[in-house]
Design an enzyme around this catalytic site. Structure first.
Site, PDB file in Angstrom:
ATOM      1  N   HIS A  85     -14.432 -13.525   1.854  1.00 42.52           N
ATOM      2  CA  HIS A  85     -14.345 -12.209   2.551  1.00 42.52           C
ATOM      3  C   HIS A  85     -14.229 -12.668   3.982  1.00 42.52           C
ATOM      4  O   HIS A  85     -13.655 -11.779   4.821  1.00 42.52           O
ATOM      5  CB  HIS A  85     -15.506 -11.204   2.235  1.00 42.52           C
ATOM      6  CG  HIS A  85     -16.846 -11.604   2.822  1.00 42.52           C
ATOM      7  ND1 HIS A  85     -17.985 -12.102   2.114  1.00 42.52           N
ATOM      8  CD2 HIS A  85     -17.512 -11.188   4.128  1.00 42.52           C
ATOM      9  CE1 HIS A  85     -18.967 -12.043   2.627  1.00 42.52           C
ATOM     10  NE2 HIS A  85     -18.732 -11.545   4.107  1.00 42.52           N
ATOM     11  N   ASP A 222     -17.473 -16.201  -3.996  1.00 41.72           N
ATOM     12  CA  ASP A 222     -17.093 -15.733  -2.587  1.00 41.72           C
ATOM     13  C   ASP A 222     -16.980 -16.879  -1.697  1.00 41.72           C
ATOM     14  O   ASP A 222     -17.943 -17.099  -0.947  1.00 41.72           O
ATOM     15  CB  ASP A 222     -18.359 -14.684  -2.082  1.00 41.72           C
ATOM     16  CG  ASP A 222     -17.668 -14.013  -0.840  1.00 41.72           C
ATOM     17  OD1 ASP A 222     -16.917 -14.500  -0.229  1.00 41.72           O
ATOM     18  OD2 ASP A 222     -18.209 -12.938  -0.496  1.00 41.72           O
ATOM     19  N   SER A 646     -22.713 -14.578   6.697  1.00 39.71           N
ATOM     20  CA  SER A 646     -21.922 -14.654   5.571  1.00 39.71           C
ATOM     21  C   SER A 646     -21.098 -15.925   5.605  1.00 39.71           C
ATOM     22  O   SER A 646     -20.659 -16.238   6.731  1.00 39.71           O
ATOM     23  CB  SER A 646     -20.640 -13.676   5.455  1.00 39.71           C
ATOM     24  OG  SER A 646     -21.261 -12.386   5.152  1.00 39.71           O
TER      25      SER A 646
END
Length: 711
Positions: A85, A222, A646
């Site tokens: 992402h 991810d 992230s």
């Protein structure tokens, strides 16, 4: 009596004072207490191997990825692992209906196939330095809050500029800590040539999409792979075909040994923002205004986007990245407000504040300075409540809403006097925005948000366009929007082109979209001015509150709120019990993917290509299998993270890579405000699943050979 009060307050404030698994710690300021806590949990590395300003250390493998995520360098040739992402917008920019890298993934089998991303950069931290004394030395007794802010800001800027004046390849940034009670200089070096190397299909990298976002158990791969390039002398350089792979100071080794329940785990990265010391009044405002505005307005906008994305592949590709960015924080706001209520965060904060009040009353020197601290906070938050709410809805509805208005404001604020390469890059960025704009969708969004804003705020906060709609367009929002788009040259790059070419027949500031954008900024300024006095007092009193908490517990080990600087968090791999009768394990396997695909037939969020399902069904996971022969996909730890983390590497006790952090869990979405040790978990993708997908699905054994893999 006083001792009993302090003991009670200590219990209430426990979440503010670093427990073994709580805290986003500054690597350049790890005190003995924090180091000992890490050792007790199992860390096998000395602090000098984590951070050193003079010798290679683990922090030299950590990057700020694009300024919005984190990443880790995993090869001598500059490979960087981050989240899918985080790389999503880059993958989207290179995608088309003919080459749908979002759907099918992307693999570069050699350096020549790697794709450049001019808008991306990675940032390495070189060192940090406490400059509090110098910054606060600019503050004079009797200064107003605005004067103090001006003095502090100018000193911070001057200190940062000194760094780049000495070495043009370096960037110095001074950040405020503890609500402006401390200041630290961070010295960075940026690399601007970052190329896409590998991206899994979205069916892996986004498996579960909005349904599973912020939720455990999770089965999302991810991850994304990029490479840093430099000039022939390993120095930062803008993109050039002549650039070569960057050779890092430190490469993070990778572990295939995995983890068990209770295994030591630490993350290093760039968490964005937390508000652990914020008053209860500030939390209430955040809930009712900022968060609720995101929930309401983005919900309207995203429903329109999603309907059209599901109907057409061309729109799916155009809107995928902006939908992803918008929906991520939309759902975050929903979860945060729910968690604040369910976990009684406001009540806990108010209990803490009540104990602090008592301490102030019983401590003469504190009583003299802070007697009216809480009454002032309450009064000023109340004073700006309605204006702040209107501003939150205004920003979401108009400044973050219709893309035509966003484009007009971007052009309005464009710096045409900047460096040539910056001007060119920013112009390309505007053209890219046009390429990903569908006018009919944008008109529907604009029309819907006009209605949404009108329904959520008092009429005194309506900008003049509402009067225009009522009188000139008979109250019809869509007629107004259609007319605006029909008469604006800014609906395509043509208006910008005419302006840049100095076309005398076109006055850009008379363009209706530009005029509307200026009106919007004027209204925003007016609202800010209404809140100016209250906001200034709030900043001052929140700073005093922060300092008072630290004085009250001077012997405790406090960490500062996250502020997008490098931080370390540590804890253990462990499951949790979200509610009575439920117990969540600390990992998931490939079986969960297969089960979810079967349970969600027809749901595009859970569609996976047959070849991937075949790989996962085969059971042939080779060296990437765990001790049971299964493929672990994701795992959780009680590490303390937030947005910006992230892509942060998750390391074992030896500093070997276990996986990449990519999410938090739904039950503890209020973690930016209060850490909940029994509930808060960091969700990471297992590095073995990453390597399996690279090697077996991507058939990119060349990338595996670059890595330093330990069994």
């Amino acid at each position: 009596m006083k001792l009993r009060i302090l003991i009670m307050a200590a219990c209430c404030l426990l979440a503010l004072t670093g427990q073994a698994d709580e805290g986003m710690w500054m690597l350049g300021n790890l005190n003995k207490q924090t180091q000992e806590a890490m050792k007790e949990l199992g860390l096998q590395m000395p602090a000098s191997k984590l951070y050193s300003p003079k010798r290679p250390s683990l922090k030299d493998a950590i990057v700020s990825f694009g300024g919005f995520c984190s990443g880790v360098v995993v090869s001598e040739d500059g490979l960087v692992f981050t989240n899918h992402h985080c790389g999503f917008s880059s993958v989207q920019q290179h995608s088309s209906v003919e080459h749908d890298y979002l759907k099918d993934g992307f693999v570069a089998h050699n350096h020549q196939e790697e794709l450049p991303n001019p808008e991306l950069y990675v940032r390495f931290l070189l060192r940090t330095e406490n400059v509090t004394k110098r910054v606060l030395g600019a503050v004079e007794p009797g200064m107003s809050e605005s004067e103090r802010t001006s003095a502090v800001d100018s000193t911070m800027l001057a200190i940062g500029e000194e760094v780049s004046h000495k070495d043009s390849t370096l960037i110095g940034i001074v950040d405020a800590y503890y609500a402006g009670n401390e200041f630290w200089l961070s010295v960075y070096r940026d690399y601007n040539d970052v190329r896409l190397v590998f991206a899994p299909p979205s069916s892996v990298g986004k498996f579960g999409w909005d349904t599973d976002n912020w939720v455990w158990p999770r089965h999302t791969g991810d991850f994304c792979v990029f490479r840093i390039y430099a000039d022939k002398h390993n120095r930062p350089a803008d993109y050039s075909p002549d650039n070569v792979p960057y050779h890092p100071e430190y490469v993070a080794p990778i572990s295939l040994a995995g983890y068990k329940e209770g295994s030591f785990c630490m993350t290093m990265g760039y968490p964005g923002r937390t508000e652990r010391y914020l008053s209860s009044f500030g939390i209430e405002e955040m809930m009712n205004n900022t968060n609720q505005a995101q929930i309401d307005v983005r919900g309207v906008k995203q429903a329109i986007w999603k309907r059209e994305m599901d109907a057409r592949d061309s729109i799916r590709i155009k809107y995928a990245s902006k939908y992803d960015e918008s929906s991520n924080y939309w759902k975050n706001s929903i979860g945060t407000n729910l968690a604040i209520r369910k976990l009684h965060i406001l009540e806990k904060k108010r209990d803490m504040e009540q104990e602090l009040r008592r301490w102030i009353q019983q401590t003469p020197e504190e009583r003299e300075k802070l007697l009216h601290l809480f009454s002032d906070l309450e009064l000023n938050y109340k004073s700006r409540r309605e204006a702040n709410r209107a501003q939150a809805y205004f920003v979401e509805s108009f400044l973050n809403g219709p893309e035509l208005i966003q484009l007009a404001l971007t052009i309005l604020n464009f710096d045409f006097e900047g460096e040539e390469k910056t001007v060119v890059a920013n112009l390309k960025g505007i053209v890219e925005k046009y390429a990903n704009l569908d006018l009919e969708i944008d008109k529907e969004v604009f029309t819907s948000l006009l209605k949404e804003y009108r329904s959520k705020v008092d009429s005194i906060y309506l900008p003049e366009i509402y009067q225009t709609i009522a009188t000139k367009y008979n109250g019809n929002d869509r007629t107004f929007v259609d007319s605006l788009y029909a008469h604006s040259e800014l609906i395509t790059p043509r208006g910008l082109k005419r302006f840049l070419e100095q076309d005398t027949t076109y006055q850009i500031y008379d363009d209706p979209a530009m005029s509307l954008g200026i009106d919007m900024l004027t209204k925003l300024f007016e609202t800010n001015m209404q809140m100016q006095q209250a906001s200034s007092e709030i900043v001052r009193n929140e700073r005093l509150l922060n300092a008072a908490i630290r004085r009250m517990y001077a012997s405790r080990n406090f960490y500062p709120d996250a502020n997008s600087t490098m931080r370390l968090s540590f804890g253990t791999v462990c499951g949790y019990t979200p509610f009575d009768g439920a117990e969540y394990d600390y990992y998931t396997t490939q079986k969960g993917i297969l089960e979810k695909v079967k349970a969600h037939v027809g749901d595009v969020d859970f569609e996976v290509q047959p070849e991937i399902l075949s790989l996962l069904s085969s059971g042939d996971f080779g060296k990437y299998a765990d001790e049971k022969g299964e493929m672990k996909v994701c795992f959780i730890s009680n590490n303390d993270i937030t947005g910006g983390n992230s892509g942060s590497p998750m390391f074992n006790a030896k500093g070997e890579l276990l996986g990449l952090a990519f999410d938090g869990n739904w039950e503890a979405m209020s973690s930016d405000i209060l850490y909940e040790p029994k509930m808060q978990r960091t969700i990471g993708v297992d590095v073995r699943y990453i390597l399996f997908m690279i090697e077996k699905y991507g058939k990119a054994g060349n990338l595996i050979q670059e890595l330093k893999v330990n069994n």
